[in-house]
Design an enzyme around this catalytic site. Structure first.
Site, PDB file in Angstrom:
ATOM      1  N   ASP A  10       0.864  -1.183   0.000  1.00 19.23           N
ATOM      2  CA  ASP A  10       0.000   0.000   0.000  1.00 19.23           C
ATOM      3  C   ASP A  10       0.895   1.225   0.000  1.00 19.23           C
ATOM      4  OD1 ASP A  10      -2.437   1.513   0.281  1.00 19.23           O
ATOM      5  OD2 ASP A  10      -1.835   1.901   2.348  1.00 19.23           O
ATOM      6  N   SER A  11       0.289   2.377  -0.237  1.00 23.59           N
ATOM      7  CA  SER A  11       1.034   3.629  -0.177  1.00 23.59           C
ATOM      8  C   SER A  11       1.521   3.909   1.247  1.00 23.59           C
ATOM      9  CB  SER A  11       0.142   4.775  -0.653  1.00 23.59           C
ATOM     10  OG  SER A  11      -1.078   4.760   0.078  1.00 23.59           O
ATOM     11  N   TYR A  42      -0.708   8.364  -2.504  1.00 28.57           N
ATOM     12  CA  TYR A  42      -0.780   8.052  -3.931  1.00 28.57           C
ATOM     13  C   TYR A  42      -2.019   8.688  -4.579  1.00 28.57           C
ATOM     14  CZ  TYR A  42       2.738   4.227  -3.663  1.00 28.57           C
ATOM     15  OH  TYR A  42       3.883   3.486  -3.513  1.00 28.57           O
ATOM     16  N   GLY A  43      -3.021   8.930  -3.736  1.00 25.83           N
ATOM     17  CA  GLY A  43      -4.324   9.382  -4.244  1.00 25.83           C
ATOM     18  C   GLY A  43      -4.292  10.686  -5.013  1.00 25.83           C
ATOM     19  N   CYS A  73      -3.720  -1.046  -2.047  1.00 28.63           N
ATOM     20  CA  CYS A  73      -4.032   0.366  -2.286  1.00 28.63           C
ATOM     21  C   CYS A  73      -5.018   0.474  -3.455  1.00 28.63           C
ATOM     22  CB  CYS A  73      -2.738   1.097  -2.619  1.00 28.63           C
ATOM     23  SG  CYS A  73      -2.979   2.839  -2.989  1.00 28.63           S
ATOM     24  N   THR A  75      -5.881   3.157  -5.090  1.00 25.59           N
ATOM     25  CA  THR A  75      -5.362   4.023  -6.155  1.00 25.59           C
ATOM     26  C   THR A  75      -4.395   3.237  -7.036  1.00 25.59           C
ATOM     27  OG1 THR A  75      -5.513   5.849  -4.561  1.00 25.59           O
ATOM     28  CG2 THR A  75      -4.298   6.257  -6.597  1.00 25.59           C
ATOM     29  N   GLU A 152      -6.451   8.635   9.705  1.00 23.50           N
ATOM     30  CA  GLU A 152      -5.105   8.506  10.303  1.00 23.50           C
ATOM     31  C   GLU A 152      -5.026   9.237  11.627  1.00 23.50           C
ATOM     32  OE1 GLU A 152      -1.753   8.917   7.733  1.00 23.50           O
ATOM     33  OE2 GLU A 152      -2.609   7.546   6.263  1.00 23.50           O
ATOM     34  N   CYS A 184     -11.396   2.761  -0.718  1.00 22.69           N
ATOM     35  CA  CYS A 184     -10.121   3.303  -0.236  1.00 22.69           C
ATOM     36  C   CYS A 184      -9.751   2.549   1.031  1.00 22.69           C
ATOM     37  CB  CYS A 184     -10.255   4.800   0.065  1.00 22.69           C
ATOM     38  SG  CYS A 184      -8.774   5.529   0.793  1.00 22.69           S
ATOM     39  N   THR A 185      -8.455   2.301   1.184  1.00 19.76           N
ATOM     40  CA  THR A 185      -7.978   1.528   2.332  1.00 19.76           C
ATOM     41  C   THR A 185      -8.422   2.095   3.682  1.00 19.76           C
ATOM     42  OG1 THR A 185      -5.976   2.853   2.139  1.00 19.76           O
ATOM     43  CG2 THR A 185      -5.902   0.607   1.259  1.00 19.76           C
ATOM     44  N   HIS A 186      -8.578   3.422   3.742  1.00 24.17           N
ATOM     45  CA  HIS A 186      -8.836   4.065   5.031  1.00 24.17           C
ATOM     46  C   HIS A 186     -10.313   4.066   5.438  1.00 24.17           C
ATOM     47  CE1 HIS A 186      -4.828   5.442   4.237  1.00 24.17           C
ATOM     48  NE2 HIS A 186      -4.773   6.185   5.328  1.00 24.17           N
TER      49      HIS A 186
END
Ligand code: DGL
Length: 274
Positions: A10-11, A42-43, A73, A75, A152, A184-186
């Site tokens: 992932d980023s 990366y987004g 990721c 993106t 985050e 999105c990962t988050h």
């Protein structure tokens, strides 16, 4: 059967939500995770740049003897998957296709919303993947870039998060989507808030969960799974100092990270540990 590990990248820290699901579904497997913390996010970057980064990371992980690569990721999955698949002889799994497939399975009205980073949304990768499976689907997309720093920071249930989510999601609510892909990962960290805002009639699709199921199916099909009685080991590599990754990572992983090593991808040998 193969004792080799599953590679995941992932980023940065976000891909740990995908790792968490993979470990839940396949606790017997070893994993090697790479978070590109020196170059995140990366987004906001161009497809060319993200594709180059993804290629460098794939080379690094291949040297760690992996049997399958997961592009956690969204993106990078959106823009770099075809190039990685051409480059690698092992299976490469992105998060877009599994999320898209699940969305077409759960939608009743065919009106599907997708949220992600600016890069993911600009690429239209989810829209194309959904329409390939369900040509009559109506796909509405919305970039939600502020969700990444909110997750985050751990601001997933306060006034700032609520106002931000309300303003991002209103359009999709008005459009009466019945399914929303968290692209999105988050975003899994914001799932309770997003669910509350969208309401009970909207199904949320977590790409991380679907990706883990896809990884399990591919390894089973190729007879590459380790015996179920085993317990996997997990290794973590990052491209910047590990402190921030460790602090935020424990929350994303929902458990304790093991040792985290900083590496440089510039090194010819595929990463020098520091
Ligand atoms: N991991 C990214 C994604 O899923 C989000 C963070 C970033 O922009 O790098 O798209």
């Amino acid at each position: 059967m193969s004792w080799q590990a599953i590679g995941i990248f992932d980023s940065g820290v976000g891909g740990l939500t995908v790792l968490r699901e993979i470990v839940r579904v396949l606790p017997q497997e070893d994993t090697v995770y790479f978070g590109d913390t020196a170059r995140v996010p990366y987004g906001t970057k161009s497809p060319e740049t993200v594709t180059r980064y993804a290629g460098e990371i794939a080379s690094f992980l291949l040297k760690r003897d992996i049997k399958l690569l997961v592009v956690a990721c969204n993106t990078a999955s959106a823009v770099a998957l075809p190039s990685l698949k051409r480059q690698l002889s092992i299976p490469v799994v992105g998060v877009i296709e599994p999320g898209a497939r699940r969305a077409t399975e759960v939608t009743r009205s065919g009106r599907i919303g997708v949220i992600g980073t600016a890069g993911t949304i600009r690429s239209s990768a989810y829209t194309r993947a959904i329409k390939r499976l369900m040509p009559e689907a109506e796909v509405l997309t919305r970039a939600c870039p502020l969700f990444v720093p909110l997750a985050e920071e751990g601001w997933t249930d306060n006034q700032v998060a609520r106002l931000t989510a309300q303003s991002y999601l209103q359009e999709l609510k008005d459009a009466a989507v019945d399914t929303l892909v968290l692209g999105c990962t988050h975003y899994p960290l914001l799932k309770p808030l997003i669910a509350e805002i969208m309401g009970p009639q909207v199904s949320l699709v977590d790409s991380a969960e679907e990706t883990a199921r896809t990884v399990a199916a591919i390894l089973a099909d190729k007879k590459l799974l380790r015996p179920e009685a085993e317990k996997g080991n997990h290794h973590y590599y990052v491209s910047d100092i590990p402190a921030g990754f460790i602090r935020v990572g424990n929350r994303f992983l929902g458990g304790r990270l093991g040792d985290v090593y900083q590496v440089s991808l510039d090194d010819e040998e595929g990463g020098a540990e520091r």
